[in-house]
Design an enzyme around this catalytic site. Structure first.
Site, short mmCIF file in Angstrom:
data_model
loop_
_atom_site.label_atom_id
_atom_site.label_comp_id
_atom_site.label_asym_id
_atom_site.label_seq_id
_atom_site.Cartn_x
_atom_site.Cartn_y
_atom_site.Cartn_z
N HIS A 153 -58.27 -3.32 47.13
CA HIS A 153 -59.52 -3.78 46.53
C HIS A 153 -59.92 -2.77 45.45
O HIS A 153 -59.60 -1.58 45.58
CB HIS A 153 -60.58 -3.83 47.64
CG HIS A 153 -61.87 -4.46 47.28
ND1 HIS A 153 -62.83 -3.82 46.53
CD2 HIS A 153 -62.38 -5.69 47.57
CE1 HIS A 153 -63.88 -4.62 46.38
NE2 HIS A 153 -63.63 -5.76 47.00
N ASP A 213 -58.83 1.79 54.64
CA ASP A 213 -59.96 0.93 54.29
C ASP A 213 -60.03 -0.20 55.32
O ASP A 213 -59.21 -1.12 55.30
CB ASP A 213 -59.74 0.38 52.87
CG ASP A 213 -60.83 -0.61 52.45
OD1 ASP A 213 -61.71 -0.94 53.28
OD2 ASP A 213 -60.78 -1.06 51.29
N GLN A 265 -61.93 -5.07 55.98
CA GLN A 265 -61.51 -6.40 56.44
C GLN A 265 -60.94 -6.38 57.86
O GLN A 265 -60.68 -7.45 58.42
CB GLN A 265 -60.48 -7.01 55.49
CG GLN A 265 -60.98 -7.25 54.08
CD GLN A 265 -62.11 -8.27 54.02
OE1 GLN A 265 -62.29 -9.09 54.92
NE2 GLN A 265 -62.89 -8.23 52.96
N LYS A 268 -69.99 -7.25 56.76
CA LYS A 268 -68.86 -8.16 56.96
C LYS A 268 -68.62 -8.43 58.44
O LYS A 268 -67.72 -9.17 58.81
CB LYS A 268 -67.60 -7.57 56.33
CG LYS A 268 -67.65 -7.51 54.80
CD LYS A 268 -66.31 -7.10 54.24
CE LYS A 268 -66.39 -6.60 52.81
NZ LYS A 268 -66.68 -7.63 51.82
N CYS A 319 -61.85 -9.09 43.45
CA CYS A 319 -61.83 -7.64 43.20
C CYS A 319 -60.45 -7.05 43.42
O CYS A 319 -60.30 -5.91 43.87
CB CYS A 319 -62.87 -6.90 44.05
SG CYS A 319 -64.54 -7.38 43.70
#
Lengths: 151, 427
Positions: free
Chosen positions: B144, B221, B224, B247, B385
């Site tokens: 991202h 990261d 997600q 999220k 993104c």
């Protein structure tokens, strides 16, 4: 779907499938890139402006959504043979048509076939798609201010 | 374009087909989400943009209201009872966040605005102390922008450079290339756990092991992954892990940076201000302990408490259950979409979660998004993104369906029907 049918009119879909003036122009004397990061629309606009300030040729290439592609296609058809000094006024009318309520548009008739984009006003997120070719056109014209002016 | 709230009757409660009590029942869970009861363009909303942000259950909304109604005071400052209670609630949320990712200690949990700020914090604070001119940071092609740009800024400041681990046409990492990317100048590897554009689940544990064998620390990261599968940072063995509250059913503006205790201890503050100091004179200030050293100013107290409530809600359902159910629903989605002619899936990795990107012949993704919206179905269209990913596949954009545990097969059927409308319009 009724609103969407207003947006995706047959004329628009036809220009999306078969964009007119969709070609590079090696001998263009103006060019500019347009980009709409929201949906990834990218287009490059080419112009050939003659000594009298008339748009002798205009074309584009790129990849965009139906609305931006059709808008670019129909804009090129509409502007060929017109004077560069007319562009700013026409863009203003076009911009009004896709952003303002119907009753606030006494001059929409001047836009001829471009009136099919009136449905865009119901979809504010698509205004950028419809106006991207016009913004790109303005950038192309302004890039070289010597022989022609939009003022 | 207006979204109106209209209470729909809940799905018939105890019919013969109803799952037994205690079983995972997404239709029942939907009732916890006020926004999922609304209509769009006169049709019940089908929300399939969960990778962008999730909807919020009543329990989280109630926690926010309860905080502002009963508990609102600044933290770590007041001697009075209310401030002490607000502080306890805020620090309790930190404990929950630590447990959620199996962190050894809540003192390693730094509250930030979200994953983006967490990565920026590491790049701004840890970065200059460890990365010098000529050094290298390894990223992947599927990152991202928020796991690219902070490192670019660091590179520009320090004269270091980025090296990029490529992906295959299936959307998997080219792990065979990783060996070639490590050099004696490699200072960090920053990698996404799950790709927001492709849904690929990366083998982060294996990657960490390869990097650690060369003494290279790893940032994962988890924006997600935290919402979709059980995360155990001790098992992954990474050095930094970041995730966003919004999220995973939490409020916006709250997220977490986890880093190993000794790394956090050694890091310089990110921002200066109140609460992050131990003492201040005009000559010199000394820093508070971690994690407070990194939380200058009044933090997002309500957000942290809301995140705590979201974590309670998710763990109440069970992250294993969520992972298993979403996996089934993803398979169903894939099957349904694959049956639509002229539709092509982008990203076909073996190990995937929650996300499905696609393109259609002759139809720009933006038009797909607009037409399915007209049918009450919310999906994301664009580059997500991830412009390098789009470049890899030579496409300007995709349409992306991203799932949550509250989505059902009916949602996917509505999506498939809406895509048929797209075909009708562009026939």
């Amino acid at each position: 779907m009724s609103d969407l049918r207003e947006l995706y009119q047959q004329t628009i879909l036809d220009h999306t499938r078969k964009p007119r003036n969709f070609r590079q122009m090696p001998d263009a004397n103006r060019a500019a890139d347009g980009h709409n990061p929201l949906c990834g629309d990218k287009l490059k606009l080419f112009l050939k402006i003659d000594d009298q300030g008339v748009i002798a040729d205009i074309s584009f290439v790129g990849a965009g959504c139906a609305i931006s592609t059709a808008s670019a296609s129909m804009m090129t058809e509409f502007l060929r043979g017109r004077r560069v000094v007319e562009v700013a006024g026409l863009f203003e009318k076009f911009h009004d048509m896709v952003t303002r309520p119907l009753e606030a548009q006494p001059e929409a008739a001047a836009l001829g076939k471009l009136a099919v984009f009136a449905g865009v006003r119901e979809f504010p997120v698509r205004v950028k798609c419809a106006t991207l070719p016009w913004h790109t056109l303005q950038a192309a014209i302004k890039k070289d201010q010597a022989p022609v002016s939009t003022e | 374009m207006s979204t109106s709230i209209s209470k729909r009757p809940r799905r018939a409660g105890r019919s013969a087909a109803a799952p037994p009590p205690g079983a995972f029942n997404p239709a029942a869970l939907r009732a916890d989400f006020p926004l999922l009861q609304t209509t769009v363009h006169g049709q019940p909303l089908v929300y399939l943009d969960n990778a962008a942000t999730s909807q919020k259950p009543q329990a989280v909304l109630a926690a926010l209201l309860r905080y502002y109604s009963n508990l609102n005071a600044n933290i770590h400052r007041g001697i009075y009872q209310l401030s002490a209670a607000a502080t306890a609630a805020y620090e309790n949320a930190r404990e929950k966040a630590a447990q959620f990712i199996q962190a050894p200690s809540a003192r390693e949990i730094v509250f930030v605005r979200g994953s983006t700020e967490a990565i920026n914090l590491v790049a701004a604070s840890w970065g200059p102390a460890h990365v010098q001119a000529g050094d290298e940071i390894i990223l992947s092609e599927m990152e991202h922008h928020s796991n690219i740009v902070p490192w670019q800024l660091l590179s520009q400041r320090t004269g270091s450079r980025l090296r990029v681990l490529p992906i295959t046409d299936a959307g998997e990492l080219r792990l065979d290339e990783l060996e070639n990317l490590f050099t004696p100048r490699t200072r960090l590897l920053a990698i996404t756990h799950i790709s927001n554009a492709l849904g690929t689940v990366n083998p982060v544990k294996q990657i960490v092991s390869l990097a650690h064998a060369r003494g290279v620390p790893v940032l994962v990261d988890g924006a997600q992954s935290a919402p979709h599968l059980p995360v155990n940072v001790r098992d992954i063995d990474c050095d930094f892990f970041v995730f966003s509250g919004h999220k995973m059913c939490g409020p916006t503006g709250i997220g977490v940076l986890w880093a190993r205790g000794e790394i956090l201890q050694a890091m310089e503050p990110y921002q200066g201000g109140g609460d992050m100091i131990s003492s201040v004179t005009f000559e010199k200030s000394t820093w508070n302990e971690t994690p407070h050293k990194f939380e200058a100013g009044t933090p997002n107290i309500a957000g942290a408490i809301g995140l705590g409530a979201a974590i309670d809600y998710l763990t109440g359902i069970g992250m294993e259950q969520i992972e298993r159910y979403e996996h089934e629903l993803l398979a169903y989605t894939r099957e349904k979409l694959s049956a639509i002619g002229s539709l092509r899936l982008i990203g076909t990795a073996k190990d995937r979660a929650a996300v499905l990107s696609f393109v259609m012949d002759g139809v720009h993704p933006h038009d797909i998004g607009a037409i399915v919206d007209g049918e009450g179905v919310a999906i994301r269209t664009g580059h997500h993104c991830c412009q390098p990913v789009m470049d890899h596949f030579h496409i300007p954009a995709t349409a992306r369906v991203s799932l949550a545990f509250y989505n059902t097969r009916q949602d996917i059927d509505r999506l498939a029907a809406a895509i048929e409308k797209v075909k009708e319009v562009f026939a």
